[in-house]
Design a protein around this motif. Structure first.
Motif, PDB file in Angstrom:
ATOM      1  N   ILE A 296       0.787  -1.301   0.069  1.00  0.00           N
ATOM      2  CA  ILE A 296       0.066   0.087  -0.043  1.00  0.00           C
ATOM      3  C   ILE A 296       0.887   1.288   0.110  1.00  0.00           C
ATOM      4  CG2 ILE A 296      -1.617   1.374   1.298  1.00  0.00           C
ATOM      5  CD1 ILE A 296      -2.781  -1.101   0.260  1.00  0.00           C
ATOM      6  N   SER A 297       0.560   2.237  -0.675  1.00  0.00           N
ATOM      7  CA  SER A 297       1.277   3.518  -0.877  1.00  0.00           C
ATOM      8  C   SER A 297       0.355   4.640  -1.095  1.00  0.00           C
ATOM      9  CB  SER A 297       2.236   3.567  -2.019  1.00  0.00           C
ATOM     10  OG  SER A 297       2.856   4.697  -2.246  1.00  0.00           O
ATOM     11  N   SER A 298       0.685   5.842  -0.899  1.00  0.00           N
ATOM     12  CA  SER A 298       0.105   7.011  -1.200  1.00  0.00           C
ATOM     13  C   SER A 298       1.014   8.062  -2.225  1.00  0.00           C
ATOM     14  CB  SER A 298       0.159   7.989   0.036  1.00  0.00           C
ATOM     15  OG  SER A 298      -0.655   7.331   1.196  1.00  0.00           O
ATOM     16  N   ARG A 299       1.925   7.498  -2.734  1.00  0.00           N
ATOM     17  CA  ARG A 299       2.761   8.269  -3.591  1.00  0.00           C
ATOM     18  C   ARG A 299       1.907   8.801  -4.911  1.00  0.00           C
ATOM     19  NH1 ARG A 299       5.481   5.386  -8.108  1.00  0.00           N
ATOM     20  NH2 ARG A 299       5.019   3.362  -8.141  1.00  0.00           N
ATOM     21  N   ILE A 300       1.061   8.212  -5.382  1.00  0.00           N
ATOM     22  CA  ILE A 300       0.117   8.918  -6.491  1.00  0.00           C
ATOM     23  C   ILE A 300      -1.210   9.283  -5.954  1.00  0.00           C
ATOM     24  CG2 ILE A 300      -1.008   8.378  -8.672  1.00  0.00           C
ATOM     25  CD1 ILE A 300       1.359   6.363  -9.216  1.00  0.00           C
ATOM     26  N   THR A 301      -1.936   8.245  -5.413  1.00  0.00           N
ATOM     27  CA  THR A 301      -3.084   8.306  -4.702  1.00  0.00           C
ATOM     28  C   THR A 301      -2.986   8.206  -3.225  1.00  0.00           C
ATOM     29  OG1 THR A 301      -4.527   7.778  -6.895  1.00  0.00           O
ATOM     30  CG2 THR A 301      -5.572   7.700  -4.889  1.00  0.00           C
ATOM     31  N   LYS A 302      -3.509   8.995  -2.463  1.00  0.00           N
ATOM     32  CA  LYS A 302      -3.504   9.096  -1.067  1.00  0.00           C
ATOM     33  C   LYS A 302      -4.257   7.676  -0.585  1.00  0.00           C
ATOM     34  CE  LYS A 302      -3.543  11.606   3.145  1.00  0.00           C
ATOM     35  NZ  LYS A 302      -3.682  12.911   3.784  1.00  0.00           N
ATOM     36  N   ALA A 303      -3.422   6.994   0.369  1.00  0.00           N
ATOM     37  CA  ALA A 303      -4.287   5.724   0.810  1.00  0.00           C
ATOM     38  C   ALA A 303      -5.302   6.386   1.910  1.00  0.00           C
ATOM     39  CB  ALA A 303      -3.284   4.755   1.208  1.00  0.00           C
ATOM     40  N   GLU A 304      -6.410   5.948   1.666  1.00  0.00           N
ATOM     41  CA  GLU A 304      -7.465   6.252   2.767  1.00  0.00           C
ATOM     42  C   GLU A 304      -8.641   5.649   2.545  1.00  0.00           C
ATOM     43  OE1 GLU A 304      -7.473  10.518   3.138  1.00  0.00           O
ATOM     44  OE2 GLU A 304      -9.001  10.896   1.579  1.00  0.00           O
ATOM     45  N   SER A 305      -9.668   5.505   3.706  1.00  0.00           N
ATOM     46  CA  SER A 305     -10.910   4.860   3.184  1.00  0.00           C
ATOM     47  C   SER A 305     -11.822   5.963   4.235  1.00  0.00           C
ATOM     48  CB  SER A 305     -10.968   3.460   3.614  1.00  0.00           C
ATOM     49  OG  SER A 305     -10.888   3.243   4.936  1.00  0.00           O
ATOM     50  N   TYR A 306     -13.570   5.267   4.163  1.00  0.00           N
ATOM     51  CA  TYR A 306     -14.268   6.516   4.624  1.00  0.00           C
ATOM     52  C   TYR A 306     -15.498   5.441   5.301  1.00  0.00           C
ATOM     53  CZ  TYR A 306     -11.701   8.729   1.254  1.00  0.00           C
ATOM     54  OH  TYR A 306     -10.574   9.379   0.349  1.00  0.00           O
ATOM     55  N   ASN A 307     -15.820   5.567   6.377  1.00  0.00           N
ATOM     56  CA  ASN A 307     -17.185   5.035   7.108  1.00  0.00           C
ATOM     57  C   ASN A 307     -17.740   5.928   7.886  1.00  0.00           C
ATOM     58  OD1 ASN A 307     -18.709   2.875   7.548  1.00  0.00           O
ATOM     59  ND2 ASN A 307     -17.441   2.080   9.268  1.00  0.00           N
ATOM     60  N   ASN A 308     -19.203   6.253   7.623  1.00  0.00           N
ATOM     61  CA  ASN A 308     -20.000   7.163   8.313  1.00  0.00           C
ATOM     62  C   ASN A 308     -19.167   8.418   8.287  1.00  0.00           C
ATOM     63  OD1 ASN A 308     -21.853   5.141   8.686  1.00  0.00           O
ATOM     64  ND2 ASN A 308     -20.641   4.280  10.493  1.00  0.00           N
ATOM     65  N   GLY A 309     -18.527   8.917   7.153  1.00  0.00           N
ATOM     66  CA  GLY A 309     -17.963  10.548   7.182  1.00  0.00           C
ATOM     67  C   GLY A 309     -16.654  10.483   8.019  1.00  0.00           C
ATOM     68  N   GLN A 310     -16.174   9.215   8.570  1.00  0.00           N
ATOM     69  CA  GLN A 310     -14.983   9.294   9.310  1.00  0.00           C
ATOM     70  C   GLN A 310     -13.858   8.825   8.322  1.00  0.00           C
ATOM     71  OE1 GLN A 310     -16.130   7.065  12.856  1.00  0.00           O
ATOM     72  NE2 GLN A 310     -15.639   8.895  14.010  1.00  0.00           N
ATOM     73  N   ARG A 311     -12.583   9.186   8.372  1.00  0.00           N
ATOM     74  CA  ARG A 311     -11.529   8.753   7.549  1.00  0.00           C
ATOM     75  C   ARG A 311     -10.732   7.495   8.036  1.00  0.00           C
ATOM     76  NH1 ARG A 311      -6.287   9.598   6.264  1.00  0.00           N
ATOM     77  NH2 ARG A 311      -5.922  10.767   8.198  1.00  0.00           N
ATOM     78  N   LEU A 312     -10.421   6.350   7.581  1.00  0.00           N
ATOM     79  CA  LEU A 312      -9.900   5.431   7.975  1.00  0.00           C
ATOM     80  C   LEU A 312      -8.270   5.161   7.165  1.00  0.00           C
ATOM     81  CD1 LEU A 312     -13.082   4.819   8.490  1.00  0.00           C
ATOM     82  CD2 LEU A 312     -12.098   2.559   8.821  1.00  0.00           C
ATOM     83  N   GLU A 313      -7.138   4.359   7.861  1.00  0.00           N
ATOM     84  CA  GLU A 313      -6.439   4.123   6.986  1.00  0.00           C
ATOM     85  C   GLU A 313      -6.551   2.725   6.166  1.00  0.00           C
ATOM     86  OE1 GLU A 313      -2.669   3.522   9.425  1.00  0.00           O
ATOM     87  OE2 GLU A 313      -3.359   5.205  10.910  1.00  0.00           O
ATOM     88  N   VAL A 314      -5.840   2.500   5.208  1.00  0.00           N
ATOM     89  CA  VAL A 314      -6.005   1.261   4.517  1.00  0.00           C
ATOM     90  C   VAL A 314      -4.812   0.522   4.598  1.00  0.00           C
ATOM     91  CG1 VAL A 314      -6.146   0.424   2.180  1.00  0.00           C
ATOM     92  CG2 VAL A 314      -7.302   2.688   2.737  1.00  0.00           C
ATOM     93  N   ALA A 315      -4.796  -1.108   4.797  1.00  0.00           N
ATOM     94  CA  ALA A 315      -3.672  -1.875   4.881  1.00  0.00           C
ATOM     95  C   ALA A 315      -3.831  -3.301   4.467  1.00  0.00           C
ATOM     96  CB  ALA A 315      -3.312  -1.885   6.547  1.00  0.00           C
ATOM     97  N   PHE A 316      -3.227  -3.977   4.140  1.00  0.00           N
ATOM     98  CA  PHE A 316      -3.176  -5.426   3.607  1.00  0.00           C
ATOM     99  C   PHE A 316      -2.952  -6.448   4.978  1.00  0.00           C
ATOM    100  CE2 PHE A 316      -1.884  -4.567  -0.784  1.00  0.00           C
ATOM    101  CZ  PHE A 316      -3.243  -3.994  -1.257  1.00  0.00           C
ATOM    102  N   ARG A 317      -3.995  -7.397   4.765  1.00  0.00           N
ATOM    103  CA  ARG A 317      -3.702  -8.455   6.065  1.00  0.00           C
ATOM    104  C   ARG A 317      -3.509  -9.762   5.141  1.00  0.00           C
ATOM    105  NH1 ARG A 317      -8.435  -9.021  10.130  1.00  0.00           N
ATOM    106  NH2 ARG A 317      -9.642  -9.650   8.595  1.00  0.00           N
TER     107      ARG A 317
END
Length: 862
Positions: A743-764
């Protein structure tokens, strides 16, 4: 009935071929005047019918001849292709040369041969070459009816008294204009000295000294030599002479000139000085030579450099600047000689390079004027020969003269003065001149302002206001322009930048003027724009949750069509995915006159809203010319408007994607599934594919991702956000999937959204029951805005809280800024003010932690 009867007969025709032709070979020749053709007679035929005759010759030249300059023995061969047998020899016809007296006329006539007779071989008789001509001369004739072919040796003696002809001897002087960079490895020793510049490194230029000649008798069989007279100490006297006869192994050798030998007999002696300082073995050092090339009867000679190792590889010599001379000698094999002599000048013709700073902005002083120096506008100047510290610079107002600006005494004009009558944008020319008198300029500008009110304001007033977002955050570095006219001032056009509170100010706008104030800002288009904005715009389009202000609706109109549709979502998603670097039909910011009242707040596009303000018949200060600043694409108000604000990077959790780990080999094609572990309103991130090629992506619409070299970007919302994404990949190197995908933010910033709140993004990553979570690692991002004028933001991501150092360097590698600090896990920013840098142009910034480092470029525009 004769039907069907036939008859035939056969006729036999016998043709007896009778060779009744004669061949007359050319006479021996004594040549005293050559015509340059090299033709001295050729065989002639009599009585030839249908025969196909072949005629050829070969020459052998003898230069040691007692009674001539040289002798040519030309052996002619005559073949009748109708009867020729290649397996049989030719008959050699002897040259009738019985007389012992050289050049006796009796030796000159060429013989006649024929197969027409029946006499014994070589029975002499006489015959007329043309029996019908009563005046024809009798010739000795030789008969041989069995001859397969004939050969005959013609003797040509050349007594040459003609000089060779030089085709291209120029008139003096010949100028060699040098525009190449100076080579510090040539003519750069402690004993060389440039009197003009005052340095040991002599500037040099390629000098192609070439001459072409021919000889009427010898053709290209001529010899060249030269004397090269050089003024190497630049005192006006050619003190050094290079004799081409003395170059190479038998003479000077390589990397050597006989300095100060011009007064010696035969130009011998002198002081041995080297000129080739290249770090190569001695047998690869340059030396003077002569190169000969032949084309037909012409021969060309050139002064060249070669090396002992490669004596047949020639290069055009690099000779020092100055006035020199060459004397060519062209000699044929008979001792005849022609001379070509001319002076030549090697000079610097390249104009200096001068680069201006991209404009200045200044305020009038209390003296109601401002003086600016040429150095204020100079970024750098350089030249191929003159050192930078010896280049002179000068300045003038554009269009006020020509050539390098000098005063009445011939000294450079180094400053310009602007007064209150010259407020606004003024163009200037910044000049640079080298020691050779070559000059060039660049044009730039200065914005002359009176923000401190130093100019007489009896006939002027202030126009000021603020740029601020709907949430009242001041917009920094908005370019505000005021343009108009009055009876006293036919036209004016001023521009200023808003400060970090969004305020702008014009201090001296003419009274009774009519003008228009127009803001603009078009940088960092991704500022405040994310996939969550697309979620909100989609809800507005569907009527689920309409945007609640006209400014948010204007922000949602990404394609500036005057409506909000799915096309706006498509354009913004391309921006988020990195397909666009800017919106094709819109700017980053739009501005609405704060005093403008929307007739229908639910549809701001129903009427044309004001994006500029008119200031009519100015009579008093106008201090509230305010605008609402709208960040295009940002409908949830997350854009950073000024350097006093900080990015809110808080997260309420992490959206995990389950990925099965596996080992892959180079060349293997395989699939990987990205399975969202929980529901979300949307997500975006950059997928680094180190050592992998993306073959196919399934489970998403094509508009939700973009594939680049080494990375794939995702922007997903709505029902698509719950989809399992299947990647078909091809490995270009072996390894585990967990090592090749990240996961990276170098082109498109890594983030997700739930009920208007911002979350991080990761692989498990799952590997045999063992789970490993991998999110965004150490990353340094491009500064925004870039280029920047006053301030810029440098963002970076730390996988864990750590101490980090940010360093900024100029183009020469000199450190101009450094900052140390302890930074939190996640996204961080550092604000850079131009006042901290004290430099402009291309800069490099480097972020270092105890375990990682990265470097990027940025541009500061003054």
């Amino acid at each position: 009935d004769c039907h069907g009867l036939t008859s035939q007969c056969t006729q036999r025709v016998v043709v007896t071929y009778n060779q009744d032709y004669y061949v007359k070979f050319p006479n021996d020749v004594i040549v005293t005047v050559c015509d340059g053709t090299g033709t001295y007679g050729e065989p002639s035929f009599f009585g030839k019918d249908c025969e196909l005759m072949g005629v050829s010759y070969e020459d052998q030249v003898f230069t040691v001849v007692p009674d001539a300059c040289f002798k040519i023995e030309r052996v002619w061969t005559i073949i009748n292709w109708c009867t020729y047998n290649p397996n049989l020899p030719c008959v050699e016809v002897p040259n009738p040369n019985p007389n012992a007296i050289s050049n006796n006329p009796a030796n000159l006539p060429g013989p006649i041969v024929s197969r027409a007779g029946t006499l014994a071989p070589w029975a002499p008789t006489v015959v007329k070459i043309n029996p019908t001509d009563a005046t024809a001369t009798n010739y000795s004739t030789f008969w041989n009816k069995d001859a397969n072919c004939y050969t005959y040796k013609q003797i040509i003696k050349v007594i040459d008294t003609q000089d060779p002809k030089i085709e291209n001897c120029p008139a003096s002087p010949v100028t060699f204009c040098d525009i190449t960079p100076n080579d510090p490895q040539l003519w750069n020793e402690s004993y060389w000295w440039d009197n003009v510049i005052g340095q040991h490194d002599l500037c040099e230029g390629p000098t192609d000294l070439t001459i072409t000649a021919t000889d009427a008798c010898s053709g290209a069989n001529i010899n060249f030599r030269y004397l090269l007279f050089l003024d190497l100490d630049q005192d006006g006297t050619m003190e050094t002479v290079i004799n081409s006869v003395n170059t190479g192994i038998a003479g000077l050798g390589w990397n050597n000139v006989p300095f100060n030998n011009a007064a010696n007999p035969n130009y011998t002696g002198g002081t041995s000085r080297t000129f080739d300082g290249r770090p190569v073995p001695f047998n690869q050092k340059y030396g003077f030579a002569i190169q000969n090339t032949t084309s037909g009867t012409k021969k060309t000679a050139s002064v060249r450099w070669n090396t002992q190792q490669s004596q047949n590889n020639f290069v055009v010599p690099e000779l020092p600047y100055g006035t020199h001379k060459i004397k060519w000698f062209v000699e044929d094999g008979c001792g005849n000689e022609s001379i070509c002599e001319y002076t030549f000048i090697v000079k610097d013709c390249k104009k200096p390079t001068v680069v201006c700073l991209n404009g200045l902005s200044v305020n009038i002083m209390p003296t109601q004027m401002i003086q600016l120096w040429a150095s204020d506008f100079l970024k750098y100047t350089e030249d191929n020969c003159t050192p930078a510290n010896q280049l002179k610079i000068a300045i003038r107002k554009s269009g006020t003269g020509t050539g390098f600006p000098v005063d009445g005494n011939g000294n450079p004009i180094t400053n310009v003065t602007f007064t209150c009558a010259e407020l606004g944008t003024q163009l200037v020319e910044l000049w640079s001149i080298d020691k050779a008198g070559n000059a060039d300029f660049c044009e730039t500008y200065v914005i002359v302002q009176d923000n401190n009110g130093n100019c007489p304001n009896v006939n002027a007033a202030k126009v000021a206001g603020a740029l601020a977002t709907e949430a009242t955050n001041g917009l920094e570095e908005g370019a505000v322009q005021i343009a108009g006219s009055s009876n006293a001032v036919p036209s004016f056009n001023f521009t200023t930048m808003s400060d970090n509170t969004g305020n702008y100010n014009f201090n001296a706008i003419p009274l009774a003027s009519n003008s228009t104030v127009t803001p603009a800002k078009d940088d960092n288009p991704l500022n405040g724009v994310s996939t969550y904005d697309l979620v909100l715009i989609s809800k507005h389009i569907l009527g689920i949750e309409p945007l609640n202000s006209p400014y948010k609706m204007i922000a949602a109109d990404a394609n500036k069509s005057g409506s909000i549709t799915t096309f706006d979502i498509v354009e913004l998603r391309k921006l988020i995915l990195g397909i666009y670097s800017e919106l094709p039909t819109n700017t980053s910011w739009r501005f609405v006159d704060k005093s403008f009242a929307f007739p229908n707040a639910a549809n701001p596009f129903q009427t044309q809203f004001a994006e500029s303000k008119a200031v009519q018949n100015l009579s008093v200060d106008q201090l509230n010319e305010d605008f609402v600043s709208v960040k295009v694409g940002d409908v949830n108000g997350t854009a950073i408007a000024n350097s006093l604000m900080s990015a809110d990077d808080r997260t309420a959790g992490t959206l995990l994607f389950d990925v099965n780990d596996q080992s892959v080999r180079t060349g293997e094609t395989f699939t990987v599934t990205l399975t969202p572990a929980q529901a979300s309103q949307g997500y975006q991130f950059t997928l680094n594919t180190n050592g992998l090629e993306v073959v196919d992506i399934a489970g998403l619409k094509g508009e939700n991702y973009a594939v680049f070299a080494g990375a794939t970007t995702f922007s997903v919302d709505g029902d698509q956000a719950q989809s399992v994404v299947t990647l078909t990949l091809k490995a270009t190197k072996s390894g585990k999937v967990s090592e090749l995908l990240s996961i990276s933010s170098r082109i498109t910033k890594a983030e997700s959204y739930n009920n208007g709140q911002r979350l991080e993004v990761a692989f498990r990553f799952n590997n045999g029951g063992v789970q490993t979570i991998s999110g965004v690692g150490f990353e340094l991002y491009q500064n925004q805005p870039n280029p920047f004028v006053n301030k810029t933001f440098i963002g970076f991501h730390l996988p864990e809280a750590a101490a980090a150092t940010l360093s900024i360097y100029d183009e020469t590698g000199r450190m101009v800024f450094t900052q140390n600090g302890n930074f939190a896990k996640g996204y961080n920013t550092i604000t850079i003010d131009r006042a901290l840098l004290n430099t402009t142009g291309m800069l490099y910034y480097k972020l270092e932690t105890a375990t990682d480092s990265a470097t990027k470029k940025m541009i500061q525009s003054k």
